[in-house]
Structure formats: structure tokens, C-alpha cells
Design an enzyme around this catalytic site. Structure first.
Site, short mmCIF file in Angstrom:
data_model
loop_
_atom_site.label_atom_id
_atom_site.label_comp_id
_atom_site.label_asym_id
_atom_site.label_seq_id
_atom_site.Cartn_x
_atom_site.Cartn_y
_atom_site.Cartn_z
N ARG A 148 5.78 -0.17 -5.98
CA ARG A 148 5.69 -0.92 -4.73
C ARG A 148 4.78 -2.14 -4.87
O ARG A 148 4.77 -3.00 -3.99
CB ARG A 148 5.15 -0.01 -3.63
CG ARG A 148 6.00 1.22 -3.39
CD ARG A 148 5.27 2.23 -2.53
NE ARG A 148 5.02 1.71 -1.22
CZ ARG A 148 5.80 1.90 -0.16
NH1 ARG A 148 6.89 2.62 -0.29
NH2 ARG A 148 5.49 1.40 1.02
N LYS A 208 7.14 -4.54 -3.20
CA LYS A 208 8.52 -4.16 -2.96
C LYS A 208 8.81 -4.08 -1.47
O LYS A 208 9.86 -4.48 -1.01
CB LYS A 208 8.81 -2.81 -3.63
CG LYS A 208 10.25 -2.31 -3.44
CD LYS A 208 11.25 -3.26 -4.09
CE LYS A 208 12.70 -2.88 -3.85
NZ LYS A 208 13.61 -3.99 -4.14
N GLU A 241 19.72 -17.63 -3.21
CA GLU A 241 19.35 -16.34 -3.80
C GLU A 241 19.12 -16.47 -5.31
O GLU A 241 18.19 -15.86 -5.85
CB GLU A 241 20.46 -15.32 -3.49
CG GLU A 241 20.32 -13.96 -4.16
CD GLU A 241 19.05 -13.19 -3.80
OE1 GLU A 241 18.29 -13.63 -2.93
OE2 GLU A 241 18.81 -12.14 -4.43
N HIS A 271 20.58 -36.60 -0.14
CA HIS A 271 19.53 -36.78 0.88
C HIS A 271 18.14 -36.50 0.32
O HIS A 271 17.20 -36.31 1.08
CB HIS A 271 19.83 -35.88 2.08
CG HIS A 271 21.17 -36.17 2.69
ND1 HIS A 271 21.40 -37.30 3.46
CD2 HIS A 271 22.36 -35.53 2.60
CE1 HIS A 271 22.67 -37.32 3.83
NE2 HIS A 271 23.27 -36.26 3.32
N GLU A 294 10.92 -15.61 -8.52
CA GLU A 294 10.07 -14.44 -8.32
C GLU A 294 9.84 -13.63 -9.59
O GLU A 294 8.78 -13.05 -9.75
CB GLU A 294 10.52 -13.56 -7.15
CG GLU A 294 11.79 -12.81 -7.32
CD GLU A 294 12.13 -11.95 -6.10
OE1 GLU A 294 11.23 -11.53 -5.38
OE2 GLU A 294 13.33 -11.70 -5.90
N CYS A 305 0.82 -1.22 0.00
CA CYS A 305 0.00 0.00 0.00
C CYS A 305 0.85 1.26 0.00
O CYS A 305 1.97 1.28 0.52
CB CYS A 305 -0.87 0.02 1.24
SG CYS A 305 -1.92 -1.41 1.37
N ASN A 328 -2.47 2.56 5.47
CA ASN A 328 -1.48 1.47 5.32
C ASN A 328 -1.37 0.77 6.67
O ASN A 328 -1.35 1.45 7.70
CB ASN A 328 -0.10 2.01 4.96
CG ASN A 328 -0.03 2.56 3.55
OD1 ASN A 328 -1.00 2.49 2.81
ND2 ASN A 328 1.10 3.13 3.20
N GLY A 329 -1.23 -0.55 6.66
CA GLY A 329 -1.07 -1.27 7.92
C GLY A 329 -2.26 -2.17 8.20
O GLY A 329 -3.10 -2.41 7.31
N TRP A 350 -2.76 -2.90 -1.59
CA TRP A 350 -2.30 -4.28 -1.80
C TRP A 350 -3.06 -5.09 -0.76
O TRP A 350 -2.83 -4.95 0.44
CB TRP A 350 -0.80 -4.34 -1.58
CG TRP A 350 -0.17 -5.62 -2.00
CD1 TRP A 350 0.05 -6.06 -3.27
CD2 TRP A 350 0.35 -6.63 -1.13
NE1 TRP A 350 0.67 -7.29 -3.23
CE2 TRP A 350 0.86 -7.66 -1.95
CE3 TRP A 350 0.42 -6.77 0.26
CZ2 TRP A 350 1.44 -8.80 -1.42
CZ3 TRP A 350 1.01 -7.91 0.78
CH2 TRP A 350 1.51 -8.91 -0.06
N LYS A 409 15.62 -15.48 -7.10
CA LYS A 409 15.52 -14.52 -8.20
C LYS A 409 14.75 -15.12 -9.37
O LYS A 409 13.86 -14.50 -9.91
CB LYS A 409 16.91 -14.10 -8.71
CG LYS A 409 17.67 -13.11 -7.88
CD LYS A 409 17.12 -11.71 -7.83
CE LYS A 409 16.14 -11.50 -6.73
NZ LYS A 409 16.57 -11.32 -5.40
#
Ligand code: M6R
Length: 608
Positions: free
Chosen positions: A27, A603, A481, A504, A488, A2, A100-101, A74, A485
Site C-alpha cells: 500500500r 495504492k 493514461e 495551441h 508514476e 496507512c 488511519n485517517g 504514510w 503510467k
């Protein structure tokens, strides 16, 4: 995630709000809206979908006045649709709120309000806020916000207007960032300074429990207990251009290419080569405790967590400290017990990640000392930590974190080296490591020259649906990582694994349809990685290797090779990750993905 933009002043509020909302798009959001007060009444326009659709709708209406609030949502409570989009009016259409929140006790408040005759239209917790403020309103919006805030539990950054007060904008924050922007009789409210940068660089970061009242004549901030407080007026140094594309097709690519500079900026002015020690001004206030600490916990989420994990190996290489890396989202709920004088170091690009902030607060409550490694200056995590080191990497806009990861690893190296030099590392060691660090920007530039080769590899492999990323020791986090990447931005399923774990379980997956990306560096576990690559090859799995320049042995074994310059083993993740970022980027591009705003992602993750 948001975003809020709010405005009072002589400019056209509709224009200011739409322009601000567009700057918040990066965002991530699923719906957007504005409420504009024309002096008599308040008009609300909101809808699910893109800001461009909202802009088109607004271009068909005339809205005057000097006051308005806007929001990108969002979804957290209720699906993304027109009704759940912000702003939310109260039942009588007097109070309008963007938020927001998360209001944690919203159900209890909602029940109470329903008993008093309020009917709700949306599924959001925000509608509870506008109704609570309306119910507490006796002619002064600021007073009503103060009273409502006392009843709300959870986190909020809100911007509020009232139909009967056409010259007043009220902002309130608790746990969610909110900024006041100031320029010649114009006042802005926003959760992200990028939204107002075309208008002003002079800003005030509100603190938790601050309530700001903005009118055409000025602003006033009050805090807990209704005391008027003064907050520092700060000047934003980075430019709008820094936050724009500069000719690149995507922010992710631009930010990958900014890494040589970001690596350099992470150490700029922080190296005393004669003494073989880094100089880190931001930790001076805690240095006496820090230099005697025995234990460090590195904390983060997502990519920042993988940086923490890589940091663990760096600290192990350079210090005698007891070091752990923890996922903030797990750590916050653990039963924590700390050795005396333990430092918790929070890593965060945005400085607003809710889980990281909460984990820090828990750790502090239980006696740990805090440090932050943060990119966004004056963000919530930076302020909560009180001391730490900024990345100075400029804004990172692409949802996929790239330049901050490499910058975080440089800063972790500086911190570990500083502590190591106060323990057993010699002057010669210190000088050698710092000299090697200084070569990294040009070595990163060398890696970027492999972009065409990596694009070709992506073209060959982007249709494979499942990928494995393998690394050991320092480069185990690089494997994690690299997989993050790829998944996503391209939505390809990818798993990062410690190569020693192959037998394993994951080895069962290997077949000609599953590419493995193997990160292999000339270090003490090189031969072990060679064995792991053999295991994949003998099961006819295609292998893409990231290895050191001139590694003929690897070249003979694998299908594709991306060579990177050699460096110290614990610094190798800084160079090895760059090809993986490019590989993910190009796979996503070939698949036509929305690279800078991948689906379902935001973001800055300011809710749990
Ligand atoms: O702003 P932060 O560094 O605290 O963010 C943490 C994660 O949300 C972030 O790294 C996320 O995993 C990125 N999408 C990774 O590319």
C-alpha cells in the site's frame, strides 16, 4: 497509505503483527511500528523506513503476551520519522493507538489537552486520540473510546489497547476501513484483509461509527448510541496466492498479463447474446430509475478518472444520455446542481479513495442517485453507492493501476449498452457489440505477445527525459493514461494531450530529444491523427505509434510501431492502453525504479 493490523489470541502477537505489516507493504508507507502487551506492560517499537528493519529490531527482543497492535504509516501530519511513527501512547503511557485517517479538529483538541497538562511528543493528530481516550478512561477502554470518538471530527480507523486491560482490543471506525477477522478464539483487526488472510477468511466489515471490543472470549460491536449491533460475517473468496507474485518479477507486470482474464471476468455471466443485452444484477435495485435517467456523471481519481473519461466517449457512442466525466477531487468542491434523476457513477479500484467517497456523499446530499464500479467488495465506496457493478478482477497490488482500467472500460461498455438498448440501439447492434466484447480477451492476448518488441523500444528510449502522448476522441483518455503510467513508475516527465491541441502550445516542445507516443486507430479521426504525426515528424521528433495491424501508412511515417488488433473504435482504448502499460513498466525497469511501490505514492489514497 496507512495500514492497521491488530491481534488478540494464543498466537505470538509479534509474529502475527510483523507478518500482517509485510502484507500491507504494497500500500506504500514510510514508517512502521508495533505495540505488544505482555500481560504486565506494553512495549513499543517503531521506526521510519522498511518493515524489514523493524523486523530485525524485533528479532533481538523477547515479547510475550497475547495482544498487540501494528501500523504502517504514510505521513500526513508531521514528517516520516521514528517519533511520528505509530503506535502513539498517551502522555502517561497507558493508552496505545494506531490510526488511519485524519482528525480535522486535532489542533483544537490538542490546545485543550495542553491546558490540562498533557505534553505531546509527536507532530501527529494520532497522539491527540490516545490522550483523549486516556483522559476519558475510568476503568473501561471501550467506554473511553466511545466518549473520545464523540469529540473527534474527521476520519479514523483506530485500534487501541490499554496497559491496565491486557485482554482487550478496541477498534473504532468512521470513514476509514476496518475489518474484524475471526478464527477459533483468535481475533484480528485490520484495515486491509490481505494482512490477516494467512490466518482467517472469516471477516466482518465494520461500518461507520462501529466500535468493536475483542477479547479472548469473543467480540462485541456497538454503534452510535452504544447499541449492540450484529454485522454480517463474510467469507473472503480470493486466495493469498491471488495476491502474490506467481513467478513474475513485479505485481505490475503480473497484473498487466492478467488483463485477458480480468476483461473476461468483467463480462462473465453478464451477457445475454440472444437479446443483445448485458445482465447486470448489481443495478437491479435501481433499474426503474436508471432506465429513465437523462444524465450520468462518471466520477473518479487518477486512472479511474481516465476510465471515466473514456466512459464518456463510450456512453456517447451507445446512448442518447447527457454524460460527463469529473475528477472527484474537483467535483466535491463544486457547486453541484443536477437534472432530475441524475446518476453519479463512481469508479474506484480500492473503493476507499477519500475524494471519490466525499464527492459521492456531496452528490447524494444534492439529490443525485449513486452507482459504483468498484473492485474491492464491500469497500466504503461500494457500500456508499448501495448499487453497482463489481470488477471481479482480483486484488490489484501494484501501485500503478493496470488491469482495473481495462476492466472498468468493459463494465462501462456493458452499462452503456444496457441503457442504449433501452433507447435506440437495435438488437443487431446489441449482438454485434457483445460479440466484439467477447473477442477482447483473445485480442488482449495478441497485444501481450508484443512484449519483447515493447521492451526493445523501452531500451532505446528510456533515457529520454520528456515524453508526449497524443490521442484523439476515444483515445484521448488513452494518451492521458499512458502518460500517467510512464511518469508514476519511471519518474520520466510525460504529458498526455488531445492531439488537436498540439498547435495551441505543446508543439513548441517538439525536438529530437522528445519522443511522442501517438495512438492512432482506424476510426473517423484517423486522418486527423495522421496530420498530427506529420507535424511531429517534420520537427524531427521521434514517434512511437500504437496503430492497427497492417497500417502501412503509419509504419512509413514513424520510428517505432506497435500494432494491435482492430476492434470497434469505442473499444479500442481497451487494447491500445496495454502497450503503453508495458512501455512504462520496461522504462521503469531499465531505470531501476521501485516499480510496485513508486516513491511518494500509495495504492489506496484514503486521505484527501
Ligand atoms: O482506488 P482508486 O481507483 O479509487 O484509485 C484512484 C487513483 O488513486 C489511482 O488510479 C492512481 O491514480 C493510480 N496510482 C494510477 O495508477
Amino acid at each position: 497509505m496507512c495500514g492497521i493490523v491488530a491481534y488478540i489470541g494464543d498466537l505470538d502477537p509479534k509474529e502475527v503483527l510483523i507478518e500482517g505489516l509485510k502484507r500491507l507493504e504494497y500500500r506504500g508507507y514510510d514508517s512502521a511500528g508495533v505495540a505488544v502487551h505482555d500481560g504486565d506492560s506494553v512495549a513499543v517499537y517503531k521506526m521510519a523506513g522498511r518493515i524489514a528493519d523493524l523486523e530485525r529490531r524485533l528479532s533481538q527482543v523477547k515479547l510475550g503476551g497475547s495482544l498487540g497492535i501494528g501500523h504502517t504509516r504514510w505521513a500526513t501530519h508531521g514528517e516520516p520519522n521514528d517519533i511520528n511513527a505509530h503506535p502513539h501512547p498517551d502522555y502517561h503511557n497507558k493508552v496505545f493507538v494506531v490510526h488511519n485517517g485524519i482528525i480535522e479538529n486535532y489542533l483544537a483538541i490538542k490546545k485543550e489537552l495542553e491546558k490540562r497538562g498533557v505534553r505531546f511528543r509527536s507532530e501527529t493528530d494520532t497522539e491527540v486520540i490516545s490522550n483523549l481516550i486516556a483522559l476519558n478512561y475510568t476503568g473501561d477502554l471501550t467506554e473511553a473510546v466511545i466518549r473520545a470518538a464523540e469529540l473527534m471530527e474527521g476520519t479514523f480507523g483506530i485500534a487501541v489497547i490499554h496497559k491496565d486491560e491486557p485482554k482487550k482490543l478496541v477498534l473504532a471506525r468512521r470513514g476509514s476501513p476496518l475489518i474484524v477477522g475471526i478464527k477459533d478464539g483468535c481475533f484480528f483487526g485490520t484495515s486491509d484483509v490481505a494482512a490477516i488472510l494467512p490466518h482467517t477468511r472469516d471477516v466482518i466489515y465494520l461500518e461507520d461509527n462501529d466500535i468493536a471490543t475483542l477479547t479472548p472470549d469473543g467480540y462485541k460491536i456497538i454503534s452510535r448510541g452504544a447499541k449492540t449491533v450484529t454485522r454480517l460475517l463474510q467469507r473472503i473468496e480470493w486466495s493469498l496466492e491471488d495476491a502474490q507474485l506467481n513467478g513474475y518479477p513485479h505485481y505490475m507486470l503480473k497484473e498487466i498479463y492478467e488483463q485477458p482474464e480480468a476483461i473476461f471476468n468483467a463480462m462473465r455471466g453478464r451477457i445475454d447474446i440472444m437479446e443483445g443485452v448485458p445482465k447486470l444484477g448489481g443495478i437491479v435495485p435501481v433499474w426503474e430509475e436508471l432506465k429513465n435517467c437523462k444524465s450520468i456523471i462518471l466520477l473518479g481519481c487518477g486512472t479511474s478518472f481516465y476510465a471515466a473519461l473514456a466512459g464518456k466517449y463510450i456512453f456517447e457512442s451507445l446512448t442518447n444520455l447527457d454524460v460527463d466525466a469529473e475528477l472527484a477531487s474537483e467535483f466535491r468542491y463544486r457547486r453541484m446542481s443536477f437534472l432530475p434523476n441524475t446518476f453519479v457513477v463512481a469508479l474506484s479500484q480500492s473503493g476507499e479513495t477519500a475524494d471519490t467517497l466525499a464527492a459521492m456523499r456531496e452528490a447524494k446530499r444534492k439529490g443525485a442517485r449513486l452507482l459504483g464500479i468498484v473492485n474491492v467488495v464491500a469497500s466504503s465506496i461500494a457500500r456508499e453507492a448501495g448499487a453497482g457493478i463489481y470488477n471481479h478482477a482480483g486484488p490489484e497490488i501494484g501501485v500503478a493501476s493496470t488491469k482495473i482500467y481495462t476492466s472498468q472500460l468493459v463494465i462501462l461498455t456493458l452499462l452503456a449498452l444496457l441503457l442504449g438498448r433501452h433507447q435506440t440501439l437495435s438488437l443487431t447492434d446489441g449482438v454485434r457489440i457483445l460479440r466484439e466484447l467477447e473477442t477482447l480477451p483473445s485480442k488482449a492476448r495478441e497485444v501481450l505477445k508484443k512484449a519483447d518488441l515493447i521492451e526493445t523500444i523501452a531500451q532505446r528510449y528510456h533515457r529520454y527525459n520528456n515524453w508526449l502522448f497524443l490521442g484523439r476522441k476515444y483515445n484521448y483518455p488513452t494518451a492521458l493514461e499512458g502518460a500517467l503510467k510512464l511518469k508514476e513508475v519511471s519518474y520520466i516527465h510525460a504529458e498526455g494531450y488531445a492531439a488537436g491541441e498540439m498547435k495551441h502550445g505543446p508543439i513548441a516542445l517538439i525536438n529530437p530529444e522528445m519522443p511522442t507516443v501517438a495512438i492512432i486507430t482506424r476510426d473517423e479521426i484517423y486522418e486527423k491523427m495522421i496530420n498530427n504525426i506529420q507535424e511531429v515528424k517534420s520537427r524531427r521528433g521521434p514517434v512511437i505509434a500504437v496503430c492497427n495491424e497492417g497500417d502501412e501508412k503509419v509504419k512509413e511515417m514513424v520510428d517505432e510501431v506497435i500494432e494491435v488488433p482492430e476492434t470497434l473504435p469505442f473499444l479500442s482504448p481497451i487494447l491500445n492502453v496495454i502497450p503503453l502499460q508495458l512501455l512504462a513498466y520496461h522504462c521503469a525497469r531499465f531505470l531501476g525504479r521501485d516499480i510496485d511501490k513508486p516513491r511518494n505514492l500509495a495504492k489506496s489514497v484514503t486521505v484527501e
